[in-house]
Motif scaffolding. Structure first.
Motif, mmCIF file in Angstrom:
data_model
loop_
_atom_site.group_PDB
_atom_site.id
_atom_site.type_symbol
_atom_site.label_atom_id
_atom_site.label_comp_id
_atom_site.label_asym_id
_atom_site.label_seq_id
_atom_site.Cartn_x
_atom_site.Cartn_y
_atom_site.Cartn_z
ATOM 1 N N ILE A 38 0.868 -1.186 0.000
ATOM 2 C CA ILE A 38 0.000 0.000 0.000
ATOM 3 C C ILE A 38 0.899 1.228 0.000
ATOM 4 C CG2 ILE A 38 -1.905 1.180 1.141
ATOM 5 C CD1 ILE A 38 -2.447 -1.454 2.663
ATOM 6 N N ARG A 39 0.623 2.139 -0.933
ATOM 7 C CA ARG A 39 1.429 3.357 -1.044
ATOM 8 C C ARG A 39 0.507 4.539 -1.270
ATOM 9 N NH1 ARG A 39 3.436 0.698 -6.087
ATOM 10 N NH2 ARG A 39 4.957 0.057 -4.585
ATOM 11 N N PRO A 40 1.004 5.737 -1.102
ATOM 12 C CA PRO A 40 0.157 6.916 -1.332
ATOM 13 C C PRO A 40 -0.349 6.944 -2.776
ATOM 14 C CG PRO A 40 2.203 7.545 -0.235
ATOM 15 C CD PRO A 40 2.354 6.110 -0.647
ATOM 16 N N ALA A 41 -1.570 7.388 -2.920
ATOM 17 C CA ALA A 41 -2.145 7.542 -4.263
ATOM 18 C C ALA A 41 -1.431 8.688 -4.964
ATOM 19 C CB ALA A 41 -3.632 7.837 -4.161
ATOM 20 N N PRO A 42 -1.208 8.543 -6.279
ATOM 21 C CA PRO A 42 -0.557 9.640 -7.004
ATOM 22 C C PRO A 42 -1.478 10.845 -7.074
ATOM 23 C CG PRO A 42 -1.253 7.924 -8.527
ATOM 24 C CD PRO A 42 -1.534 7.422 -7.148
ATOM 25 N N HIS A 43 -0.887 12.012 -6.998
ATOM 26 C CA HIS A 43 -1.658 13.247 -7.127
ATOM 27 C C HIS A 43 -1.715 13.621 -8.593
ATOM 28 C CE1 HIS A 43 -1.794 13.950 -2.831
ATOM 29 N NE2 HIS A 43 -0.516 13.623 -2.783
ATOM 30 N N ARG A 44 -2.902 13.829 -9.106
ATOM 31 C CA ARG A 44 -3.076 14.207 -10.508
ATOM 32 C C ARG A 44 -3.239 15.718 -10.594
ATOM 33 N NH1 ARG A 44 -1.080 9.878 -12.713
ATOM 34 N NH2 ARG A 44 -2.256 8.020 -12.241
ATOM 35 N N THR A 45 -2.649 16.289 -11.607
ATOM 36 C CA THR A 45 -2.714 17.743 -11.779
ATOM 37 C C THR A 45 -3.142 18.081 -13.200
ATOM 38 O OG1 THR A 45 -0.431 17.896 -12.550
ATOM 39 C CG2 THR A 45 -0.786 18.048 -10.153
ATOM 40 N N GLY A 46 -3.397 19.327 -13.421
ATOM 41 C CA GLY A 46 -3.703 19.793 -14.764
ATOM 42 C C GLY A 46 -2.540 19.537 -15.704
ATOM 43 N N ARG A 47 -1.321 19.597 -15.190
ATOM 44 C CA ARG A 47 -0.144 19.318 -16.008
ATOM 45 C C ARG A 47 -0.185 17.877 -16.525
ATOM 46 N NH1 ARG A 47 5.164 20.381 -13.031
ATOM 47 N NH2 ARG A 47 4.252 22.445 -13.060
ATOM 48 N N ASP A 48 -0.628 16.928 -15.659
ATOM 49 C CA ASP A 48 -0.749 15.532 -16.084
ATOM 50 C C ASP A 48 -1.756 15.400 -17.229
ATOM 51 O OD1 ASP A 48 1.008 14.717 -14.032
ATOM 52 O OD2 ASP A 48 -0.664 14.446 -12.630
ATOM 53 N N LEU A 49 -2.878 16.098 -17.116
ATOM 54 C CA LEU A 49 -3.899 16.047 -18.163
ATOM 55 C C LEU A 49 -3.365 16.643 -19.464
ATOM 56 C CD1 LEU A 49 -6.735 15.485 -19.186
ATOM 57 C CD2 LEU A 49 -7.448 17.675 -18.193
ATOM 58 N N ARG A 50 -2.686 17.788 -19.362
ATOM 59 C CA ARG A 50 -2.127 18.405 -20.570
ATOM 60 C C ARG A 50 -1.124 17.477 -21.246
ATOM 61 N NH1 ARG A 50 -2.640 22.870 -17.362
ATOM 62 N NH2 ARG A 50 -0.517 22.759 -16.567
#
Length: 85
Positions: A38-50
């Motif tokens: 079990i590890r921290p969930a990745p943080h998604r950002t607008g940069r990831d979407l772009r």
């Protein structure tokens, strides 16, 4: 990285989640065999979407027509799906 038994994980689940939220990765074992990590969930950002959209091809010429067709099939009616059964 930290390792805990399944029993300890269930008894101290809230503490385990606190540690994971703080950035720890935890391996859960059963009978001294690792069964989960079990590890921290990745943080998604607008940069990831772009970045994801930058590698996607642009919509083709039929895209707008396909969307219009789909919207035309929408209805506000609340029909009983079992009425004809």
């Amino acid at each position: 990285m930290r390792t805990v038994s399944a029993t300890e994980a269930s008894r101290r689940f809230s503490d385990l989640l606190d540690a994971i939220e703080a950035g720890d990765t935890v391996t859960v074992t059963r009978g001294n065999r690792p069964i989960a990590e079990i590890r921290p969930a990745p943080h998604r950002t607008g940069r990831d979407l772009r970045a994801a959209l930058a590698t996607s091809p642009p919509p083709d010429d039929r895209f707008a027509a396909n969307i219009a067709d789909a919207v035309a099939n929408l209805t506000d009616e609340e029909a009983d799906p079992w009425a004809d059964a």
